[in-house]
Motif scaffolding. Structure first.
Motif, PDB file in Angstrom:
ATOM      1  N   GLN A  38     -24.278  55.608  15.989  1.00 25.37           N
ATOM      2  CA  GLN A  38     -23.379  54.463  15.893  1.00 25.37           C
ATOM      3  C   GLN A  38     -22.172  54.851  15.063  1.00 25.37           C
ATOM      4  OE1 GLN A  38     -25.131  50.783  14.496  1.00 25.37           O
ATOM      5  NE2 GLN A  38     -23.525  49.605  15.490  1.00 25.37           N
ATOM      6  N   LYS A  42     -18.230  50.576  16.620  1.00 26.73           N
ATOM      7  CA  LYS A  42     -18.754  50.755  17.983  1.00 26.73           C
ATOM      8  C   LYS A  42     -20.217  50.374  18.039  1.00 26.73           C
ATOM      9  CE  LYS A  42     -15.560  54.380  19.444  1.00 26.73           C
ATOM     10  NZ  LYS A  42     -15.450  55.711  20.088  1.00 26.73           N
ATOM     11  N   GLU A  43     -20.684  50.132  19.247  1.00 30.29           N
ATOM     12  CA  GLU A  43     -22.089  49.819  19.430  1.00 30.29           C
ATOM     13  C   GLU A  43     -22.936  51.095  19.342  1.00 30.29           C
ATOM     14  OE1 GLU A  43     -21.679  45.914  22.365  1.00 30.29           O
ATOM     15  OE2 GLU A  43     -22.780  47.685  23.028  1.00 30.29           O
ATOM     16  N   ARG A  44     -24.193  50.884  19.002  1.00 25.35           N
ATOM     17  CA  ARG A  44     -25.119  52.008  18.979  1.00 25.35           C
ATOM     18  C   ARG A  44     -25.322  52.517  20.398  1.00 25.35           C
ATOM     19  NH1 ARG A  44     -30.390  51.419  15.237  1.00 25.35           N
ATOM     20  NH2 ARG A  44     -28.684  50.805  13.865  1.00 25.35           N
ATOM     21  N   GLU A  45     -25.340  53.834  20.563  1.00 35.98           N
ATOM     22  CA  GLU A  45     -25.512  54.411  21.902  1.00 35.98           C
ATOM     23  C   GLU A  45     -26.608  55.468  21.892  1.00 35.98           C
ATOM     24  OE1 GLU A  45     -22.237  56.694  23.377  1.00 35.98           O
ATOM     25  OE2 GLU A  45     -21.875  57.701  21.459  1.00 35.98           O
TER      26      GLU A  45
END
Length: 124
Positions: A38, A42-45
């Motif tokens: 993360q 931003k979103e966790r990916e």
């Protein structure tokens, strides 16, 4: 579920780091282990995943060819070798226990437990 991630740090672009995810024996045996990251804002990916059930591995397109995931059953540890690092790889990296048999569906499934994150910073 017991997981502990380590190995983050500061590295220049083009450099390498190896992250480790130490698991309890039960966690290592019963789950696929995935790495997520993360970045700020931003979103966790999902980054990569490994299954000790079928031996499969999975990589996000953004890291394919640069990162390698592996496991050591004697140490109950999953590693993420990160080469050719880029500034956009900068993030907090987490490992997670995912109750699936194949790594190819890791990021389509919920997570049963998270390890504490480790910061990776890549300078340009």
């Amino acid at each position: 579920v017991q997981l502990q991630a380590s190995g983050g740090g500061l590295v220049q672009a083009g450099g390498s780091l190896r992250l480790s995810c130490a698991a309890s024996r039960d966690t290592f045996d019963d789950y696929a282990i995935g790495w997520f990251r993360q970045a700020p804002g931003k979103e966790r990916e999902g980054v990569s995943c490994i299954s000790n059930f079928d031996g499969s591995t999975y990589y996000a397109d953004s890291v394919k060819g640069r990162f390698t995931i592996s496991s050591d059953s004697a140490k109950n540890t999953v590693y993420l070798q990160m080469n050719s690092l880029k500034p956009e790889d900068t993030a907090v990296y987490y490992c997670a226990a995912i109750p699936v048999a194949s790594s190819h569906v890791c990021f389509d499934h919920g997570v049963d437990g998270w390890g504490k994150g480790t910061q990776v910073t890549v300078s340009s």
